[in-house]
Design a protein around this motif. Structure first.
Motif, short mmCIF file in Angstrom:
data_model
loop_
_atom_site.label_atom_id
_atom_site.label_comp_id
_atom_site.label_asym_id
_atom_site.label_seq_id
_atom_site.Cartn_x
_atom_site.Cartn_y
_atom_site.Cartn_z
N ARG A 135 0.47 2.97 -8.79
CA ARG A 135 -0.15 3.87 -9.76
C ARG A 135 -1.61 3.52 -10.02
O ARG A 135 -2.44 4.37 -10.22
CB ARG A 135 0.60 3.76 -11.09
CG ARG A 135 1.49 4.93 -11.40
CD ARG A 135 1.78 5.05 -12.88
NE ARG A 135 1.84 3.82 -13.62
CZ ARG A 135 2.97 3.20 -13.96
NH1 ARG A 135 4.13 3.70 -13.60
NH2 ARG A 135 2.95 2.09 -14.68
N SER A 136 -1.89 2.22 -10.03
CA SER A 136 -3.24 1.78 -10.33
C SER A 136 -4.18 2.09 -9.18
O SER A 136 -5.38 1.86 -9.27
CB SER A 136 -3.25 0.28 -10.62
OG SER A 136 -3.09 -0.44 -9.42
N GLY A 137 -3.64 2.62 -8.08
CA GLY A 137 -4.47 2.92 -6.92
C GLY A 137 -4.98 1.65 -6.27
O GLY A 137 -5.99 1.63 -5.59
N GLY A 138 -4.26 0.57 -6.54
CA GLY A 138 -4.72 -0.72 -6.07
C GLY A 138 -4.66 -0.89 -4.57
O GLY A 138 -3.92 -0.19 -3.88
N GLU A 139 -5.47 -1.78 -4.10
CA GLU A 139 -5.35 -2.18 -2.71
C GLU A 139 -5.44 -3.69 -2.66
O GLU A 139 -6.02 -4.32 -3.55
CB GLU A 139 -6.42 -1.53 -1.84
CG GLU A 139 -7.84 -1.91 -2.20
CD GLU A 139 -8.84 -1.38 -1.19
OE1 GLU A 139 -8.65 -0.26 -0.68
OE2 GLU A 139 -9.80 -2.08 -0.88
N ILE A 140 -4.83 -4.26 -1.65
CA ILE A 140 -4.88 -5.69 -1.48
C ILE A 140 -5.68 -5.96 -0.22
O ILE A 140 -5.44 -5.33 0.81
CB ILE A 140 -3.47 -6.30 -1.32
CG1 ILE A 140 -2.59 -5.91 -2.52
CG2 ILE A 140 -3.55 -7.81 -1.21
CD1 ILE A 140 -1.16 -6.39 -2.39
N ALA A 141 -6.64 -6.86 -0.32
CA ALA A 141 -7.44 -7.20 0.85
C ALA A 141 -7.38 -8.69 1.11
O ALA A 141 -7.53 -9.49 0.20
CB ALA A 141 -8.89 -6.76 0.62
N VAL A 142 -7.10 -9.05 2.34
CA VAL A 142 -7.15 -10.44 2.78
C VAL A 142 -7.84 -10.44 4.14
O VAL A 142 -7.43 -9.70 5.04
CB VAL A 142 -5.74 -11.06 2.90
CG1 VAL A 142 -5.83 -12.49 3.44
CG2 VAL A 142 -5.01 -11.07 1.57
N GLY A 143 -8.87 -11.26 4.29
CA GLY A 143 -9.64 -11.23 5.53
C GLY A 143 -10.16 -9.82 5.75
O GLY A 143 -10.75 -9.21 4.86
N ALA A 150 -0.82 2.69 -2.69
CA ALA A 150 -0.33 4.03 -3.00
C ALA A 150 0.08 4.77 -1.73
O ALA A 150 1.20 5.27 -1.62
CB ALA A 150 -1.39 4.81 -3.76
N SER A 151 -0.81 4.80 -0.75
CA SER A 151 -0.50 5.54 0.48
C SER A 151 0.31 4.68 1.44
O SER A 151 0.90 5.18 2.40
CB SER A 151 -1.79 5.99 1.17
OG SER A 151 -2.49 4.87 1.68
N ARG A 152 0.35 3.38 1.19
CA ARG A 152 1.02 2.41 2.04
C ARG A 152 0.47 2.44 3.47
O ARG A 152 1.22 2.42 4.45
CB ARG A 152 2.54 2.60 2.01
CG ARG A 152 3.09 2.45 0.59
CD ARG A 152 4.58 2.40 0.56
NE ARG A 152 5.10 1.07 0.87
CZ ARG A 152 6.27 0.86 1.45
NH1 ARG A 152 7.01 1.86 1.81
NH2 ARG A 152 6.67 -0.37 1.69
N HIS A 153 -0.85 2.48 3.55
CA HIS A 153 -1.51 2.35 4.85
C HIS A 153 -2.20 1.01 4.92
O HIS A 153 -2.82 0.58 3.96
CB HIS A 153 -2.58 3.45 5.03
CG HIS A 153 -1.99 4.75 5.45
ND1 HIS A 153 -2.24 5.93 4.78
CD2 HIS A 153 -1.15 5.07 6.46
CE1 HIS A 153 -1.58 6.91 5.36
NE2 HIS A 153 -0.90 6.43 6.38
N ALA A 154 -2.06 0.36 6.08
CA ALA A 154 -2.77 -0.90 6.29
C ALA A 154 -3.83 -0.66 7.34
O ALA A 154 -3.60 0.07 8.31
CB ALA A 154 -1.80 -1.97 6.75
#
Ligand code: CA
Length: 238
Positions: A135-143, A150-154
């Motif tokens: 919901r927060s529109g968050g994304e996780i970034a590593v390297g 939200a969209s579950r795209h990597a």
């Protein structure tokens, strides 16, 4: 907090707030959550918890309703009235339809009736925190790797990774717990929506495939022998 801001590696340690006056329940719950690597603050009264809520950003509030100084439902109402959207999972001793409807109307994200099964509570916690992150529109970034929750795209530097649903599920749990060791059991639990059992061998296969696909992502996906896996930035691993 800026909701559009990416969730960074330093945010990896999620912190939970547990408001429960039954020492035995509070203790066993806190112990189970801490065993999973999460930080938990425990309070037995609304007064102490309210102070904590105003100064700390929690990933989740687990709220008992029957508290000695105040009805937990009132705390929830106040929280939402001041636009605090901390995800809330309510523990209630009353398993009645009216009660459940009331709790959800007040802005709880989910509820669980006592007595509850620890495994079920943990599954609910995962679901609530996952929905809140999405919901927060968050994304996780590593390297160079990014996962849009939200969209579950990597993607790696904008190039979308082609992942099977299970590879994506494994990657998701490793990213949500980045910088910490994730056990095979935790991976299994994260993928518990699937009906079939997931063997250790299957998890090893998905991790093997992920490693290949993440070659240019500047991430270190390490096997912790006999336990599980650790995903982190290559620079941090060096
Ligand atoms: Ca109570």
């Amino acid at each position: 907090m800026d909701c559009a801001a990416p969730i960074r590696a330093e945010d990896a340690n999620v912190r939970f707030l547990l408001i429960e006056d039954d020492a035995q329940i509070a203790d066993s719950l806190a112990r189970a959550l801490r065993a999973g690597g999460d930080r938990v603050d425990v309070y037995g009264t609304c007064r102490d918890a309210e102070q904590a809520l105003r100064s700390v950003e929690y990933a989740l509030l687990i709220l008992d309703l029957g508290l000695p100084d105040r009805d937990g439902a009132n705390l929830l109402r106040d929280l939402r009235a001041r636009n605090d959207h901390t995800p809330v999972l309510v523990l209630t001793a009353r398993d009645e339809l009216d009660e459940r409807v009331r709790v959800l109307d007040l802005g709880a994200d989910d509820y669980l009736s006592k007595p509850f099964d620890l495994a079920e509570l943990q599954a609910r916690i995962r679901a609530v925190t996952r929905r809140a992150l999405a919901r927060s529109g968050g994304e996780i970034a590593v390297g160079k790797l990014r996962l849009d929750l939200a969209s579950r795209h990597a993607d790696v530097e904008g190039n979308i990774l082609e992942l099977s649903p299970r590879e994506l599920g494994v990657l998701e749990v490793l990213l949500l717990r980045r910088g910490r060791v994730v056990s095979k059991q935790q991976i299994q639990e994260h993928l518990c929506d699937w009906s079939e059992e997931l063997t250790d061998g299957a998890i090893e296969l998905y991790v093997h495939r992920l490693r290949k696909k993440l070659k240019s992502a500047d991430v270190d996906l390490r096997t912790v022998r006999g336990f599980g896996y650790l995903l982190r930035d290559s620079a941090a691993a060096a």
